[in-house]
Design an enzyme around this catalytic site. Structure first.
Site, PDB file in Angstrom:
ATOM      1  N   CYS A   1       0.829  -1.206   0.000  1.00  0.00           N
ATOM      2  CA  CYS A   1       0.000   0.000   0.000  1.00  0.00           C
ATOM      3  C   CYS A   1       0.867   1.260   0.000  1.00  0.00           C
ATOM      4  O   CYS A   1       1.972   1.256   0.527  1.00  0.00           O
ATOM      5  CB  CYS A   1      -0.872   0.047   1.233  1.00  0.00           C
ATOM      6  SG  CYS A   1      -1.829  -1.443   1.484  1.00  0.00           S
TER       7      CYS A   1
ATOM      8  N   ARG B   1       4.551   0.267  -6.379  1.00  0.00           N
ATOM      9  CA  ARG B   1       4.586  -0.574  -5.179  1.00  0.00           C
ATOM     10  C   ARG B   1       3.653  -1.772  -5.302  1.00  0.00           C
ATOM     11  O   ARG B   1       3.745  -2.700  -4.517  1.00  0.00           O
ATOM     12  CB  ARG B   1       4.183   0.258  -3.956  1.00  0.00           C
ATOM     13  CG  ARG B   1       5.204   1.320  -3.603  1.00  0.00           C
ATOM     14  CD  ARG B   1       4.644   2.292  -2.590  1.00  0.00           C
ATOM     15  NE  ARG B   1       4.484   1.708  -1.282  1.00  0.00           N
ATOM     16  CZ  ARG B   1       5.274   1.935  -0.243  1.00  0.00           C
ATOM     17  NH1 ARG B   1       6.306   2.730  -0.381  1.00  0.00           N
ATOM     18  NH2 ARG B   1       5.042   1.394   0.924  1.00  0.00           N
TER      19      ARG B   1
ATOM     20  N   TRP C   1      -3.181  -2.593  -1.355  1.00  0.00           N
ATOM     21  CA  TRP C   1      -2.836  -3.966  -1.732  1.00  0.00           C
ATOM     22  C   TRP C   1      -3.546  -4.831  -0.707  1.00  0.00           C
ATOM     23  O   TRP C   1      -3.205  -4.812   0.477  1.00  0.00           O
ATOM     24  CB  TRP C   1      -1.315  -4.136  -1.679  1.00  0.00           C
ATOM     25  CG  TRP C   1      -0.827  -5.441  -2.204  1.00  0.00           C
ATOM     26  CD1 TRP C   1      -0.519  -5.731  -3.508  1.00  0.00           C
ATOM     27  CD2 TRP C   1      -0.557  -6.628  -1.460  1.00  0.00           C
ATOM     28  NE1 TRP C   1      -0.083  -7.028  -3.608  1.00  0.00           N
ATOM     29  CE2 TRP C   1      -0.090  -7.610  -2.373  1.00  0.00           C
ATOM     30  CE3 TRP C   1      -0.656  -6.985  -0.119  1.00  0.00           C
ATOM     31  CZ2 TRP C   1       0.266  -8.899  -1.986  1.00  0.00           C
ATOM     32  CZ3 TRP C   1      -0.300  -8.274   0.270  1.00  0.00           C
ATOM     33  CH2 TRP C   1       0.153  -9.210  -0.660  1.00  0.00           C
TER      34      TRP C   1
ATOM     35  N   ASN D   1      -1.452   1.804   6.116  1.00  0.00           N
ATOM     36  CA  ASN D   1      -0.620   0.686   5.636  1.00  0.00           C
ATOM     37  C   ASN D   1      -0.277  -0.165   6.844  1.00  0.00           C
ATOM     38  O   ASN D   1       0.037   0.380   7.905  1.00  0.00           O
ATOM     39  CB  ASN D   1       0.706   1.177   5.041  1.00  0.00           C
ATOM     40  CG  ASN D   1       0.511   1.952   3.764  1.00  0.00           C
ATOM     41  OD1 ASN D   1      -0.600   2.059   3.272  1.00  0.00           O
ATOM     42  ND2 ASN D   1       1.603   2.490   3.239  1.00  0.00           N
ATOM     43  N   GLY D   2      -0.258  -1.474   6.678  1.00  0.00           N
ATOM     44  CA  GLY D   2       0.094  -2.346   7.798  1.00  0.00           C
ATOM     45  C   GLY D   2      -1.089  -3.228   8.164  1.00  0.00           C
ATOM     46  O   GLY D   2      -2.056  -3.338   7.404  1.00  0.00           O
TER      47      GLY D   2
ATOM     48  N   GLU E   1      17.283 -17.264  -9.312  1.00  0.00           N
ATOM     49  CA  GLU E   1      16.909 -15.887  -9.632  1.00  0.00           C
ATOM     50  C   GLU E   1      16.291 -15.812 -11.029  1.00  0.00           C
ATOM     51  O   GLU E   1      15.287 -15.131 -11.237  1.00  0.00           O
ATOM     52  CB  GLU E   1      18.146 -14.971  -9.506  1.00  0.00           C
ATOM     53  CG  GLU E   1      17.923 -13.524  -9.864  1.00  0.00           C
ATOM     54  CD  GLU E   1      16.798 -12.834  -9.103  1.00  0.00           C
ATOM     55  OE1 GLU E   1      16.321 -13.374  -8.091  1.00  0.00           O
ATOM     56  OE2 GLU E   1      16.371 -11.752  -9.540  1.00  0.00           O
TER      57      GLU E   1
ATOM     58  N   LYS F   1      12.374 -14.533 -11.807  1.00  0.00           N
ATOM     59  CA  LYS F   1      11.997 -13.441 -12.720  1.00  0.00           C
ATOM     60  C   LYS F   1      10.903 -13.903 -13.675  1.00  0.00           C
ATOM     61  O   LYS F   1       9.965 -13.177 -13.961  1.00  0.00           O
ATOM     62  CB  LYS F   1      13.203 -12.947 -13.539  1.00  0.00           C
ATOM     63  CG  LYS F   1      14.266 -12.206 -12.763  1.00  0.00           C
ATOM     64  CD  LYS F   1      13.886 -10.801 -12.350  1.00  0.00           C
ATOM     65  CE  LYS F   1      13.331 -10.719 -10.963  1.00  0.00           C
ATOM     66  NZ  LYS F   1      14.159 -10.581  -9.845  1.00  0.00           N
TER      67      LYS F   1
ATOM     68  N   GLU G   1       7.501 -14.379 -11.828  1.00  0.00           N
ATOM     69  CA  GLU G   1       6.899 -13.130 -11.365  1.00  0.00           C
ATOM     70  C   GLU G   1       6.124 -12.410 -12.456  1.00  0.00           C
ATOM     71  O   GLU G   1       5.061 -11.863 -12.201  1.00  0.00           O
ATOM     72  CB  GLU G   1       7.996 -12.169 -10.884  1.00  0.00           C
ATOM     73  CG  GLU G   1       8.554 -12.513  -9.541  1.00  0.00           C
ATOM     74  CD  GLU G   1       9.585 -11.477  -9.110  1.00  0.00           C
ATOM     75  OE1 GLU G   1       9.374 -10.860  -8.068  1.00  0.00           O
ATOM     76  OE2 GLU G   1      10.586 -11.299  -9.827  1.00  0.00           O
TER      77      GLU G   1
ATOM     78  N   HIS H   1      18.083 -36.110  -8.155  1.00  0.00           N
ATOM     79  CA  HIS H   1      17.422 -36.540  -6.919  1.00  0.00           C
ATOM     80  C   HIS H   1      15.925 -36.284  -6.961  1.00  0.00           C
ATOM     81  O   HIS H   1      15.279 -36.182  -5.917  1.00  0.00           O
ATOM     82  CB  HIS H   1      18.055 -35.834  -5.714  1.00  0.00           C
ATOM     83  CG  HIS H   1      19.489 -36.208  -5.551  1.00  0.00           C
ATOM     84  ND1 HIS H   1      19.885 -37.392  -4.978  1.00  0.00           N
ATOM     85  CD2 HIS H   1      20.620 -35.581  -5.948  1.00  0.00           C
ATOM     86  CE1 HIS H   1      21.204 -37.461  -5.008  1.00  0.00           C
ATOM     87  NE2 HIS H   1      21.673 -36.372  -5.595  1.00  0.00           N
TER      88      HIS H   1
ATOM     89  N   LYS I   1       5.991  -4.137  -4.621  1.00  0.00           N
ATOM     90  CA  LYS I   1       7.421  -3.836  -4.692  1.00  0.00           C
ATOM     91  C   LYS I   1       8.095  -4.025  -3.338  1.00  0.00           C
ATOM     92  O   LYS I   1       9.192  -4.540  -3.242  1.00  0.00           O
ATOM     93  CB  LYS I   1       7.612  -2.400  -5.194  1.00  0.00           C
ATOM     94  CG  LYS I   1       9.070  -1.968  -5.290  1.00  0.00           C
ATOM     95  CD  LYS I   1       9.797  -2.736  -6.368  1.00  0.00           C
ATOM     96  CE  LYS I   1      11.271  -2.435  -6.431  1.00  0.00           C
ATOM     97  NZ  LYS I   1      12.026  -3.549  -7.053  1.00  0.00           N
TER      98      LYS I   1
HETATM   99  C1  F6R Z   1      11.787 -10.032  -6.967  1.00  0.00           C
HETATM  100  C2  F6R Z   1      11.643  -9.058  -5.922  1.00  0.00           C
HETATM  101  C3  F6R Z   1      11.408  -9.530  -4.523  1.00  0.00           C
HETATM  102  C4  F6R Z   1      12.305  -8.745  -3.563  1.00  0.00           C
HETATM  103  C5  F6R Z   1      11.984  -9.114  -2.107  1.00  0.00           C
HETATM  104  C6  F6R Z   1      12.893  -8.406  -1.139  1.00  0.00           C
HETATM  105  O1  F6R Z   1      11.943  -9.451  -8.224  1.00  0.00           O
HETATM  106  O2  F6R Z   1      11.715  -7.895  -6.167  1.00  0.00           O
HETATM  107  O3  F6R Z   1      11.609 -10.898  -4.401  1.00  0.00           O
HETATM  108  O4  F6R Z   1      13.625  -9.035  -3.863  1.00  0.00           O
HETATM  109  O5  F6R Z   1      10.657  -8.778  -1.834  1.00  0.00           O
HETATM  110  O6  F6R Z   1      12.769  -7.030  -1.252  1.00  0.00           O
HETATM  111  P1  F6R Z   1      13.855  -6.052  -0.650  1.00  0.00           P
HETATM  112  O7  F6R Z   1      15.116  -6.287  -1.419  1.00  0.00           O
HETATM  113  O8  F6R Z   1      13.300  -4.685  -0.880  1.00  0.00           O
HETATM  114  O9  F6R Z   1      14.009  -6.407   0.793  1.00  0.00           O
END
Ligand code: F6R
Length: 619
Positions: free
Chosen positions: A2, A27, A83, A109-110, A492, A496, A499, A515, A614
């Site tokens: 949020c 966000r 959110w 927020n929260g 990683e 990507k 996501e 395995h 985000k």
């Molecule tokens: C993936 C992504 C998330 C963040 C995770 C940690 O593309 O962006 O997996 O890496 O939420 O976020 P931070 O780095 O802000 O603690």
């Protein structure tokens, strides 16, 4: 997650708040709303003094069109992007929420953990609830508190004392139209200070087009903001004196700059990001890194016997690479742990333990709590953070900033490569104090300096990656395989793809393939194999052979000049050679671009992946 923006000043509030909400879109959110306090006179019955609202499910653009049909004039107001946590995305659940008399409006927020019991009590006192949210209780509590003490900040203060959980909160009321009261407990709040106008926000991004002078609230603090004043107090009413800070990022860096998406823009910024992360930090001739932010804990670092790195998501993958770097070249035992696990178990720490938090935003709730837990247990804490002024940056004992610039795309790309570079710099610093030789130190420093050019050559082959994405977009599943330093790259790369394109992709350590995972392989289940020429290259070739023997298609990421892999893999993308420990920094870039183009092939918007936020500021 949020987002909050509030404005109080002499200009019309609505356009400023809508613009702020647009800037908070990155966000992640599912609905948005505004509450504007009418200008003409105070009090519920005053002409124009009432608070008017508009709320819409979907994009901020939908909210803007719903506002277009209404009179929402006034020079103070609050806005929110939601959110969903409690209650599905629906107009009734969209913030701002009001009390029964519609004189108090809140954005939150929260998570309010005791909202159910508060709601039951309030209902008994004949309060009528309009939403399914946990947040609405705050507005009703305020209504009651104001009857007792008709001063907004005092009513907010007594309301907050009844809440358990986390909040970043902003409140307006028709009774006191030139005032926003804001408070923070576990969810960030920043004040933006202007000339005859002031702002409140959940992060600095919506403020930068108005002011760079900001002030961050700490947990347990509340601020009262009017057009010309701001005062901060603790919840038990002790005055807080806090100096302002200046944000260096400018608003232009938060625009797309001609790119169709922030995701692509940020991947393309790779070379510049690495230059910025390295700037002024390498002493190549001595094979050393100079990290000013570590000075205050230099003694602790020298005596450290154990490092634990806590992080989430992409930052966790960076930490896995960091673990290999630090153990190989600095010789210190390192454990990497999901912050969400670390905070709930009983980790063994002492004064010789350094706990490192890796976090782009510096606001991830689990990472922040893990750091707080580590501090309570006597460990020294260090933040590898991109956002200056963020909570983790402020609460850790020392820190190294990424200098990657604002990362707007929900997909973390440029921050990831800068995290890897910071971890390499930390390895140099700690390694040279221990067993790392001058020769190897110099080799690492030189290889780091060559990275920007090498990334630029990868980025120039964007079209080739686009073609590969066209070929692979039809698959519903993918396996990402890597070993040793590129074990984390496999995870990683897969993250990507999941996501943004919603293709089911799984990361797998190549040694683990036999395995279990190999059972999934057939012609409909392709593999992306990260196989640069390094110490585990031959093992990767064997894995590729095993996949081919089971009719699996293989796209390999390999080193330029490799003549063997092309005979095995169906497709190969070549990356420049670098030293093994830095190969994840080059290998991940084509995977980021691949995920971006897969997403476009599937007609999806990489900047707005469903359900993702985000910055994950609730656990
Ligand atoms: C993936 C992504 C998330 C963040 C995770 C940690 O593309 O962006 O997996 O890496 O939420 O976020 P931070 O780095 O802000 O603690």
């Amino acid at each position: 997650m949020c987002g909050i923006i509030g404005y109080v000043g002499k200009r019309e509030a609505l356009p400023i708040i809508l613009d702020g909400l647009h800037r908070l879109e990155y966000r992640g959110y599912d609905s948005a709303g505004v509450a504007i306090v009418g200008t003409k006179g105070a009090g519920p019955n005053a002409e124009g003094g009432r608070v008017k609202t508009s709320r819409a499910v979907g994009k901020v653009a939908m909210l803007a069109s719903s506002c277009a049909g209404k009179t929402l004039d006034g020079t103070a107001g609050i806005g929110h992007t939601r959110w969903a946590t409690h209650g599905k995305p629906a107009e009734k659940n969209t913030h701002p929420h009001a009390d029964c008399t519609k004189q108090f409006y809140i954005v939150h927020n929260g998570i309010i953990e005791n909202h159910e019991e508060l709601r039951e009590e309030l209902k008994k006192q004949k309060h009528v609830f309009k939403s399914e949210t946990d947040s609405e209780v705050i507005a009703h509590l305020l209504e009651d508190a104001y009857k007792e003490t008709p001063v907004l900040e005092q009513a907010v203060q007594s309301t907050l004392r009844k809440l358990r959980g986390t909040y970043g909160l902003a409140v307006v009321s028709s009774y006191e139209p030139e005032k926003i009261v804001t408070a923070r407990m576990g969810a960030p709040i920043v004040l933006g200070l202007g000339e005859g106008e002031n702002f409140v926000a959940s992060d600095a991004s919506p403020l930068l087009s108005h002011t760079r002078t900001v002030l961050y609230l700490e947990d347990g603090e509340m601020a009262v903001v009017t057009p010309t004043t701001h005062t901060i107090v603790t919840l038990d009413n002790k005055a807080v004196e806090r100096g302002t800070e200046t944000i260096e990022w400018d608003a232009d860096r938060m625009q797309k700059g001609g790119f169709p998406h922030f995701t692509l823009k940020e991947i393309m910024e790779g070379p510049e990001v690495i230059e910025n992360t390295l700037r002024g930090r390498l002493i190549t001739e001595d094979g050393l890194a100079k990290l000013g932010g570590l000075q205050s804990i230099s003694e602790k670092l020298r005596e450290a016997k154990h490092i634990i790195i806590v992080a989430c998501g992409t930052a966790f993958h960076a930490a896995r690479v960091g673990e290999y770097m630090l153990e190989e070249y600095a010789g210190i035992p390192v454990e990497v742990e999901f912050a969400s696990e670390f905070r709930y178990r009983k980790p063994v720490l002492d004064e010789h333990t350094i706990v490192i938090a890796v976090s782009q935003s510096g606001e991830t709730a689990d990472t922040l709590e893990a750091i707080r837990e580590a501090k309570r247990k006597g460990a020294t804490t260090l933040g590898i953070v991109n956002v200056v002024g963020s909570t983790i940056a402020r609460e850790t004992d020392a820190g190294i900033f990424n200098h990657a610039g604002p990362e707007i795309s929900v997909l973390s790309t440029k921050a990831y490569i800068s995290q890897l570079v910071v971890l390499a710099l930390l390895t140099l610093t700690l390694g040279r104090e221990r067993e790392l030789s001058l020769t190897m130190g110099k080799k690492i420093a030189e290889a780091l300096q060559e990275l920007p050019k090498k990334i630029a050559t990868i980025l120039k082959q964007e079209k080739e990656i686009k073609k590969l994405a066209k070929k692979y977009a039809k698959y519903e599943h993918m396996l990402y395989l890597g070993r040793k330093y590129n074990f984390a790259t496999a995870y990683e790369g897969a993250l990507k793809v999941k996501e943004a394109s919603y293709i089911h992709a799984e990361g797998c350590g190549a040694g683990e393939m036999k395995h279990g995972f190999i059972a999934m392989i057939d012609k409909e289940f392709p593999t992306v194999a990260i196989a640069p020429e390094d110490s585990v290259y031959d093992k990767m070739l064997s894995n590729i052979q095993e996949i081919k023997a089971r009719s699996g298609r293989v796209l390999a990421i390999a080193t330029e000049g490799d003549t063997r892999i092309g005979k095995l893999a169906d497709d190969v993308f070549y990356i420049p050679k670098t030293i093994e420990m830095l190969s994840p920094i080059l290998a991940v870039v084509p995977l980021q671009l691949f995920a971006y183009y897969l997403t476009l092939e599937r007609k999806l918007d990489p900047d707005r992946p469903r359900n993702l936020a985000k910055s994950v500021t609730v656990e």
